[in-house]
Design an enzyme around this catalytic site. Structure first.
Site, PDB file in Angstrom:
ATOM      1  N   LYS A 162      25.350 145.263  32.309  1.00 25.95           N
ATOM      2  CA  LYS A 162      23.964 144.988  31.912  1.00 25.95           C
ATOM      3  C   LYS A 162      23.802 145.082  30.396  1.00 25.95           C
ATOM      4  O   LYS A 162      23.165 144.224  29.777  1.00 25.95           O
ATOM      5  CB  LYS A 162      23.015 145.963  32.627  1.00 25.95           C
ATOM      6  CG  LYS A 162      22.946 145.722  34.134  1.00 25.95           C
ATOM      7  CD  LYS A 162      22.210 146.839  34.885  1.00 25.95           C
ATOM      8  CE  LYS A 162      22.317 146.612  36.392  1.00 25.95           C
ATOM      9  NZ  LYS A 162      21.593 147.654  37.163  1.00 25.95           N
ATOM     10  N   GLN A 195      19.715 153.677  36.337  1.00 24.21           N
ATOM     11  CA  GLN A 195      20.696 153.186  37.314  1.00 24.21           C
ATOM     12  C   GLN A 195      20.632 154.036  38.576  1.00 24.21           C
ATOM     13  O   GLN A 195      20.715 155.260  38.519  1.00 24.21           O
ATOM     14  CB  GLN A 195      22.099 153.214  36.707  1.00 24.21           C
ATOM     15  CG  GLN A 195      23.171 152.644  37.605  1.00 24.21           C
ATOM     16  CD  GLN A 195      22.989 151.150  37.878  1.00 24.21           C
ATOM     17  OE1 GLN A 195      22.621 150.389  36.993  1.00 24.21           O
ATOM     18  NE2 GLN A 195      23.228 150.738  39.103  1.00 24.21           N
ATOM     19  N   ASP A 217      13.181 146.903  36.514  1.00 26.82           N
ATOM     20  CA  ASP A 217      13.739 146.835  37.871  1.00 26.82           C
ATOM     21  C   ASP A 217      12.646 146.513  38.906  1.00 26.82           C
ATOM     22  O   ASP A 217      12.951 146.177  40.052  1.00 26.82           O
ATOM     23  CB  ASP A 217      14.402 148.172  38.261  1.00 26.82           C
ATOM     24  CG  ASP A 217      15.916 148.158  38.042  1.00 26.82           C
ATOM     25  OD1 ASP A 217      16.488 147.062  37.898  1.00 26.82           O
ATOM     26  OD2 ASP A 217      16.518 149.259  38.027  1.00 26.82           O
TER      27      ASP A 217
HETATM   28  C1  BQF Z   1      29.552 139.437  41.298  1.00 25.95           C
HETATM   29  C2  BQF Z   1      24.330 147.332  43.047  1.00 25.95           C
HETATM   30  C3  BQF Z   1      24.670 148.411  45.157  1.00 25.95           C
HETATM   31  C4  BQF Z   1      24.148 149.610  44.657  1.00 25.95           C
HETATM   32  C5  BQF Z   1      23.715 149.681  43.354  1.00 25.95           C
HETATM   33  C6  BQF Z   1      28.116 140.517  39.527  1.00 25.95           C
HETATM   34  C7  BQF Z   1      26.959 142.593  39.945  1.00 25.95           C
HETATM   35  C8  BQF Z   1      27.563 142.641  41.196  1.00 25.95           C
HETATM   36  C9  BQF Z   1      28.400 141.619  41.632  1.00 25.95           C
HETATM   37  C10 BQF Z   1      26.035 143.682  39.489  1.00 25.95           C
HETATM   38  C11 BQF Z   1      24.410 146.189  42.143  1.00 25.95           C
HETATM   39  C12 BQF Z   1      24.958 144.891  42.616  1.00 25.95           C
HETATM   40  C13 BQF Z   1      24.001 146.333  40.810  1.00 25.95           C
HETATM   41  C14 BQF Z   1      28.690 140.563  40.803  1.00 25.95           C
HETATM   42  C15 BQF Z   1      24.120 145.230  39.813  1.00 25.95           C
HETATM   43  C16 BQF Z   1      24.728 143.762  41.630  1.00 25.95           C
HETATM   44  O1  BQF Z   1      30.187 138.742  40.488  1.00 25.95           O
HETATM   45  O2  BQF Z   1      29.562 139.197  42.511  1.00 25.95           O
HETATM   46  C17 BQF Z   1      27.257 141.542  39.115  1.00 25.95           C
HETATM   47  O3  BQF Z   1      26.212 144.126  38.391  1.00 25.95           O
HETATM   48  N1  BQF Z   1      25.001 144.193  40.277  1.00 25.95           N
HETATM   49  C18 BQF Z   1      23.475 147.604  40.402  1.00 25.95           C
HETATM   50  O4  BQF Z   1      23.105 147.782  39.257  1.00 25.95           O
HETATM   51  O5  BQF Z   1      23.380 148.626  41.274  1.00 25.95           O
HETATM   52  C19 BQF Z   1      23.799 148.544  42.549  1.00 25.95           C
HETATM   53  C20 BQF Z   1      24.745 147.279  44.359  1.00 25.95           C
END
Ligand code: BQF
Length: 297
Positions: A53, A97, A120
């Protein structure tokens, strides 16, 4: 029919290029959008996500600041950090986060973030605004990214039957609200199914647009999909795979190989919804900066 594979990665790159232009214009007017990410502890997945991010923000010309608190930081320390960011005029967007450690109450954290900086979209004020159909509200990034992908691939949900599988606060519920809104990307007839739905296939087979966010691999198989449907797979599941260097691979909630023979369009995992989530975080940060400028002038 073999489905169109919707590349979230490519659409996200397009969105990020468009945002970069908007950020340049804002910067020329003296407003540099700013994003603060807050992470508590050292969970590797969380570190990976906040890292992506922050890098994406910088690449778009957004000022980015990461605040890292130790795993044993108190709830008051975290709330104090948020207060400081709420008051900082260089910061237009704040995200904590998730998940936070067990000794910290997530609900209190979400309530502490200034709703105008809540990129968010998890503050109860913004959840309420979204569910009452308010259009100028910060909305959760993952569902926003799903809508953007549908619109940009000619799969407008308006007038269609959209089925959302999953009822989480982060994806399923806000996804249903967005599909229901009287706005571009909305105007669908919406059904929410979940882990306790009896005969899930009977419900999903009615879907022209099927969004799956339930957190279990192969929940949706080819026999559960209407021919030609647009299928958005939000799942991120780790499966043991000895043939991979890491020992696992990442799959969605949909049996991709089977469903792609039936669907009209489908998102892959990885490279589908995930990259759009990041792009929408940047979009929300720019939106928040523009809103805060309008409010202060
Ligand atoms: C890709 C997330 C579960 C719990 C907390 C690119 C992301 C993921 C996959 C990503 C996620 C999931 C995020 C891909 C942010 C998505 O290429 O398939 C990017 O960064 N995500 C999060 O911040 O917290 C989570 C999933």
């Amino acid at each position: 029919m073999a489905a169109e594979i919707i590349s979230g990665k490519e659409i996200a790159a397009q969105v990020r290029a468009e945002l970069k232009d908007r950020v340049e214009e804002l910067t020329a007017e003296g407003l540099v959008p700013g994003l603060a990410t807050v992470i508590v502890g050292e969970d590797p997945a969380s570190q990976l996500y906040v890292g992506m991010k922050g890098r994406a923000a910088k690449e778009a010309g957004i000022y980015s600041r990461q605040v890292t608190l130790p795993a044993d930081a108190s709830e008051d320390e975290l709330l104090g950090t948020i207060e400081g960011l709420n008051a900082d005029p260089r910061i237009h967007g704040i995200l904590v986060q998730l998940p936070v450690p067990d000794h910290i109450e997530e609900g209190k954290v979400l309530l502490a973030i200034d709703p105008e900086k809540d990129v968010d979209g998890f503050h109860p004020i913004n959840v309420g605004r979204l569910s009452t159909g308010d259009l100028n509200v910060l909305v959760p990034c993952t569902p926003k990214g799903c809508i953007e992908m549908l619109l940009r691939t000619g799969n407008d949900p308006a007038g269609k039957h959209a089925v959302v599988v999953g009822r989480s606060n982060i994806v399923g519920r806000p996804m249903a609200s967005l599909l229901l809104r009287k706005a571009p990307g909305g105007n669908a007839t919406v059904t929410i199914a979940h882990s306790r739905t009896a005969d899930l296939g009977a419900v999903t087979r009615q879907a022209d647009v099927l969004v799956v966010a339930i957190g279990r691999p192969d929940t949706i198989t080819a026999d559960m999909v209407k021919p030609g449907a647009a299928v958005i797979d939000v799942g991120i599941n780790r499966i043991d795979d000895a043939s991979r260097e890491r020992g696992y691979r990442v799959v969605g909630d949909v049996d991709f190989e089977g469903v792609k023979e039936v669907a009209g369009a489908i998102t892959p995992v990885p490279g589908g919804v995930g990259p759009m989530t990041i792009a929408m975080l940047l979009s929300n940060t720019v939106q928040a900066a523009e809103n805060q400028r309008a409010a202060s002038s």
